[in-house]
Scaffold this active site. Structure first.
Site, PDB file in Angstrom:
ATOM      1  N   GLU A 283       0.125  -7.316   8.500  1.00  0.00           N
ATOM      2  CA  GLU A 283       0.360  -5.863   8.439  1.00  0.00           C
ATOM      3  C   GLU A 283       1.460  -5.503   7.449  1.00  0.00           C
ATOM      4  O   GLU A 283       1.662  -4.324   7.150  1.00  0.00           O
ATOM      5  CB  GLU A 283       0.693  -5.309   9.825  1.00  0.00           C
ATOM      6  CG  GLU A 283      -0.536  -5.023  10.682  1.00  0.00           C
ATOM      7  CD  GLU A 283      -1.579  -4.163   9.971  1.00  0.00           C
ATOM      8  OE1 GLU A 283      -1.257  -3.038   9.593  1.00  0.00           O
ATOM      9  OE2 GLU A 283      -2.718  -4.650   9.798  1.00  0.00           O
TER      10      GLU A 283
ATOM     11  N   ASP B 142      -5.354  -0.003 -28.745  1.00  0.00           N
ATOM     12  CA  ASP B 142      -4.922   1.279 -29.299  1.00  0.00           C
ATOM     13  C   ASP B 142      -5.732   2.432 -28.741  1.00  0.00           C
ATOM     14  O   ASP B 142      -5.183   3.457 -28.362  1.00  0.00           O
ATOM     15  CB  ASP B 142      -5.064   1.276 -30.823  1.00  0.00           C
ATOM     16  CG  ASP B 142      -3.980   0.448 -31.465  1.00  0.00           C
ATOM     17  OD1 ASP B 142      -4.105   0.120 -32.639  1.00  0.00           O
ATOM     18  OD2 ASP B 142      -3.003   0.137 -30.764  1.00  0.00           O
TER      19      ASP B 142
ATOM     20  N   PRO C 157       0.796  -1.231   0.000  1.00  0.00           N
ATOM     21  CA  PRO C 157       0.000   0.000   0.000  1.00  0.00           C
ATOM     22  C   PRO C 157       0.830   1.283   0.000  1.00  0.00           C
ATOM     23  O   PRO C 157       0.304   2.344  -0.314  1.00  0.00           O
ATOM     24  CB  PRO C 157      -0.859  -0.114   1.264  1.00  0.00           C
ATOM     25  CG  PRO C 157      -0.280  -1.207   2.078  1.00  0.00           C
ATOM     26  CD  PRO C 157       0.555  -2.061   1.195  1.00  0.00           C
TER      27      PRO C 157
ATOM     28  N   ARG D 204      -1.087  -9.426 -20.994  1.00  0.00           N
ATOM     29  CA  ARG D 204      -1.813  -9.164 -22.243  1.00  0.00           C
ATOM     30  C   ARG D 204      -1.000  -8.301 -23.206  1.00  0.00           C
ATOM     31  O   ARG D 204      -1.345  -8.221 -24.388  1.00  0.00           O
ATOM     32  CB  ARG D 204      -3.178  -8.556 -21.960  1.00  0.00           C
ATOM     33  CG  ARG D 204      -3.137  -7.166 -21.359  1.00  0.00           C
ATOM     34  CD  ARG D 204      -4.458  -6.813 -20.728  1.00  0.00           C
ATOM     35  NE  ARG D 204      -5.560  -6.929 -21.670  1.00  0.00           N
ATOM     36  CZ  ARG D 204      -5.808  -6.063 -22.653  1.00  0.00           C
ATOM     37  NH1 ARG D 204      -5.029  -5.026 -22.823  1.00  0.00           N
ATOM     38  NH2 ARG D 204      -6.831  -6.239 -23.466  1.00  0.00           N
TER      39      ARG D 204
END
Ligand code: 9D3
Length: 249
Positions: free
Chosen positions: A116, A169, A89, A154
């Site tokens: 944590e 695109d 995070p 991908r």
């Protein structure tokens, strides 16, 4: 490209990477994904991977040694040096630009935290960069790793079929996509915009561009501020704004 993932939930990450375009990329040999569980590298009979934080406070932290052994095993599984990414995070926000840069590397090693987080010394010694997928609280790095694998996978050369690459695109120019319609032409929920049925490909292209510009203006002004519009785009967007205002009257 090869992606190794260090995670307490290897089945989850492997399943996420087995779906759709990215699963196909693996079948085509364009992408290899392997998962490594720190529990298999714990030093005790209880397979301990976490401990309480020095200084007190809630929750547990992942121990240095099981993670270090896991990372060493993952690194040794192939020749190429791995770029090590910790999903956490406190990381820089993942963007399509960052995804494209990661996708060009021959090898990634993704480290997923649980509890944590991870002992800071392990991060300082082993990690090249920390990435977050957004400003919300997850329970661990696995969903973020799945996001990285999907977005990077991908982009591997040959992963997308013809139909998919056109869509790619229109996103990589920094604008939102235009609306899409399929059969039937007339439905209780509404009709298809006439221009899309006209067969006038120049007019269709112009309409789609205008919709992309207009929606980005309405929904993501932050994105619009980052792209350079030429005179044609500015005219299309001005017209969209005028029509929008006229519709409000
Ligand atoms: C006391 C504060 N902690 C809990 C609210 C901080 C905290 C620790 C561990 C918050 C989240 C996590 C687990 N999150 C991730 O591992 C994570 C994550 C995320 O939570 N949001 C966005 N991207 C990511 S990448 C990894």
């Amino acid at each position: 490209m090869r992606i190794d993932v260090v995670t307490l939930f290897p089945e989850f990450v492997l399943q996420a990477a087995a779906l759709g375009v990215v699963g196909r990329a693996q079948e085509r040999g364009l992408l290899a994904v392997a998962a490594w569980n720190p529990r298999d590298f714990a030093g005790d009979a209880w397979r301990t991977v976490d401990e309480r934080p020095y200084g007190g406070g809630p929750g547990m932290l992942m121990l240095i040694d099981p993670l270090r052994a896991t990372l060493a095993a993952a690194r040794a599984a192939a020749e190429a040096p791995a770029h090590v990414v910790y999903l956490g995070p406190q990381g820089a926000r993942l963007t399509q630009r960052r995804v494209a840069q990661l996708a060009r590397r021959p090898r990634l090693l993704l480290l997923c935290g649980r509890y944590e987080g991870v002992d800071e010394r392990l991060l300082a010694a082993e990690v090249d960069e920390e990435l977050s997928i957004g400003d919300y609280v997850l329970s661990g790095g696995e969903l973020a790793a799945a996001v990285v694998i999907d977005a990077v996978g991908r982009l591997q050369e040959g992963a997308l079929n013809h139909a998919d690459s056109a869509a790619q695109d229109s996103f990589s120019d920094g604008l939102l996509d235009c609306p899409h319609y399929t059969r039937p032409e007339r439905h209780a929920l509404g009709v298809v915009p006439e221009v899309l049925l006209s067969g006038d490909h120049a007019a269709i292209r112009r309409w789609r561009r205008q919709q992309s510009l207009g929606r980005t203006w309405l929904r993501r002004p932050d994105l619009l501020a980052q792209v350079e519009l030429d005179a044609t785009d500015r005219r299309l967007l001005d017209e969209f704004r005028r029509e929008q205002l006229a519709a409000l009257r």
